[in-house]
Motif scaffolding. Structure first.
Motif, PDB file in Angstrom:
ATOM      1  N   ALA A  33       0.940  -1.253  -0.057  1.00  0.00           N
ATOM      2  CA  ALA A  33       0.048   0.055   0.078  1.00  0.00           C
ATOM      3  C   ALA A  33       0.841   1.172   0.117  1.00  0.00           C
ATOM      4  O   ALA A  33       0.457   2.092  -0.750  1.00  0.00           O
ATOM      5  CB  ALA A  33      -1.071   0.155   1.175  1.00  0.00           C
ATOM      6  N   ASP A  34       2.006   1.267   0.895  1.00  0.00           N
ATOM      7  CA  ASP A  34       2.734   2.585   0.882  1.00  0.00           C
ATOM      8  C   ASP A  34       3.629   2.498  -0.491  1.00  0.00           C
ATOM      9  O   ASP A  34       4.373   3.538  -0.632  1.00  0.00           O
ATOM     10  CB  ASP A  34       3.727   2.499   2.044  1.00  0.00           C
ATOM     11  CG  ASP A  34       4.634   1.300   2.089  1.00  0.00           C
ATOM     12  OD1 ASP A  34       4.309   0.376   1.535  1.00  0.00           O
ATOM     13  OD2 ASP A  34       5.354   1.481   2.879  1.00  0.00           O
ATOM     14  N   HIS A  35       3.426   1.795  -1.357  1.00  0.00           N
ATOM     15  CA  HIS A  35       4.283   1.877  -2.621  1.00  0.00           C
ATOM     16  C   HIS A  35       3.478   2.161  -3.837  1.00  0.00           C
ATOM     17  O   HIS A  35       3.797   2.862  -4.852  1.00  0.00           O
ATOM     18  CB  HIS A  35       4.905   0.344  -3.120  1.00  0.00           C
ATOM     19  CG  HIS A  35       6.073   0.071  -2.105  1.00  0.00           C
ATOM     20  ND1 HIS A  35       6.978  -0.942  -2.512  1.00  0.00           N
ATOM     21  CD2 HIS A  35       6.778   0.441  -1.059  1.00  0.00           C
ATOM     22  CE1 HIS A  35       7.768  -1.170  -1.665  1.00  0.00           C
ATOM     23  NE2 HIS A  35       7.630  -0.215  -0.440  1.00  0.00           N
ATOM     24  N   TYR A  39       4.243   4.242  -7.538  1.00  0.00           N
ATOM     25  CA  TYR A  39       4.287   3.575  -8.716  1.00  0.00           C
ATOM     26  C   TYR A  39       3.021   4.233  -9.924  1.00  0.00           C
ATOM     27  O   TYR A  39       3.516   4.493 -11.006  1.00  0.00           O
ATOM     28  CB  TYR A  39       3.479   2.148  -8.574  1.00  0.00           C
ATOM     29  CG  TYR A  39       4.296   1.208  -8.050  1.00  0.00           C
ATOM     30  CD1 TYR A  39       5.972   1.464  -7.755  1.00  0.00           C
ATOM     31  CD2 TYR A  39       3.911  -0.025  -7.326  1.00  0.00           C
ATOM     32  CE1 TYR A  39       6.766   0.443  -7.136  1.00  0.00           C
ATOM     33  CE2 TYR A  39       4.622  -0.774  -6.699  1.00  0.00           C
ATOM     34  CZ  TYR A  39       6.191  -0.544  -6.473  1.00  0.00           C
ATOM     35  OH  TYR A  39       6.876  -1.522  -5.547  1.00  0.00           O
ATOM     36  N   LEU A  40       2.078   4.653  -9.573  1.00  0.00           N
ATOM     37  CA  LEU A  40       1.128   5.548 -10.183  1.00  0.00           C
ATOM     38  C   LEU A  40       2.016   6.921 -10.735  1.00  0.00           C
ATOM     39  O   LEU A  40       1.640   7.236 -11.889  1.00  0.00           O
ATOM     40  CB  LEU A  40      -0.155   5.816  -9.488  1.00  0.00           C
ATOM     41  CG  LEU A  40      -1.012   4.763  -8.975  1.00  0.00           C
ATOM     42  CD1 LEU A  40      -2.269   5.027  -8.413  1.00  0.00           C
ATOM     43  CD2 LEU A  40      -1.507   3.989 -10.524  1.00  0.00           C
ATOM     44  N   GLY A  47       3.646   8.731 -18.835  1.00  0.00           N
ATOM     45  CA  GLY A  47       2.426   8.787 -19.769  1.00  0.00           C
ATOM     46  C   GLY A  47       1.980   7.426 -20.170  1.00  0.00           C
ATOM     47  O   GLY A  47       1.313   6.989 -20.925  1.00  0.00           O
ATOM     48  N   LEU A  48       2.199   6.361 -19.052  1.00  0.00           N
ATOM     49  CA  LEU A  48       1.759   5.168 -19.144  1.00  0.00           C
ATOM     50  C   LEU A  48       0.634   4.776 -18.036  1.00  0.00           C
ATOM     51  O   LEU A  48       0.669   5.274 -17.044  1.00  0.00           O
ATOM     52  CB  LEU A  48       2.911   4.301 -18.629  1.00  0.00           C
ATOM     53  CG  LEU A  48       4.129   4.330 -20.000  1.00  0.00           C
ATOM     54  CD1 LEU A  48       5.298   3.511 -19.293  1.00  0.00           C
ATOM     55  CD2 LEU A  48       3.759   3.949 -21.192  1.00  0.00           C
ATOM     56  N   ASP A  49      -0.352   3.718 -18.276  1.00  0.00           N
ATOM     57  CA  ASP A  49      -0.893   3.224 -17.413  1.00  0.00           C
ATOM     58  C   ASP A  49      -0.092   2.431 -16.467  1.00  0.00           C
ATOM     59  O   ASP A  49       0.888   2.023 -16.745  1.00  0.00           O
ATOM     60  CB  ASP A  49      -2.355   2.540 -18.057  1.00  0.00           C
ATOM     61  CG  ASP A  49      -1.716   1.388 -18.842  1.00  0.00           C
ATOM     62  OD1 ASP A  49      -1.160   0.660 -18.363  1.00  0.00           O
ATOM     63  OD2 ASP A  49      -2.323   1.258 -20.191  1.00  0.00           O
ATOM     64  N   LEU A  50      -0.610   1.814 -15.304  1.00  0.00           N
ATOM     65  CA  LEU A  50      -0.040   1.217 -14.347  1.00  0.00           C
ATOM     66  C   LEU A  50       0.697  -0.123 -14.953  1.00  0.00           C
ATOM     67  O   LEU A  50       1.692  -0.381 -14.792  1.00  0.00           O
ATOM     68  CB  LEU A  50      -0.670   0.872 -13.138  1.00  0.00           C
ATOM     69  CG  LEU A  50      -0.010   0.141 -12.029  1.00  0.00           C
ATOM     70  CD1 LEU A  50       1.302   0.714 -11.728  1.00  0.00           C
ATOM     71  CD2 LEU A  50      -0.863  -0.024 -10.728  1.00  0.00           C
ATOM     72  N   GLY A  51      -0.288  -0.733 -15.837  1.00  0.00           N
ATOM     73  CA  GLY A  51       0.105  -2.090 -16.405  1.00  0.00           C
ATOM     74  C   GLY A  51       1.238  -1.864 -17.400  1.00  0.00           C
ATOM     75  O   GLY A  51       2.146  -2.659 -17.297  1.00  0.00           O
TER      76      GLY A  51
END
Length: 93
Positions: A33-35, A39-40, A47-51
């Motif tokens: 949770a704290d990471h 990452y987002l 300019g990327l989505d998380l995946g």
């Protein structure tokens, strides 16, 4: 007997979908949770989505070539960022 659809939906032009990312495998991941917010943020900076960001970082960590779709997406996002910087620069006058 015909199974052809008739009505407004059959008359609507097809909308283009997203560009294919090729054959992939799905896997659910639970992030600490704290990471997660970090990452987002990093994904958004590129300019990327998380995946796509996770694919990018995993390929980088493992020394693997980036998939073509991801290289193209990163290049397009970099062009947009450069254009935004050029647009935001004060003009000499």
């Amino acid at each position: 007997m015909s199974t052809q659809k008739v009505g407004p939906a059959s008359l609507a032009p097809r909308k283009p979908g997203r560009v294919s990312k090729g054959e992939r495998k799905a896997h659910s991941v639970r992030f600490p949770a704290d990471h997660f917010d970090a990452y987002l943020e990093h994904a958004d900076e590129l300019g990327l989505d998380l995946g796509s960001y996770i694919v990018y970082r995993m390929a980088e960590a493992e020394g693997l070539a980036l998939p073509n779709w991801l290289r193209e997406e990163l290049a397009a996002n970099e062009r947009v960022r450069r254009e935004q910087v050029e647009f935001d620069l004060p003009r000499a006058g």
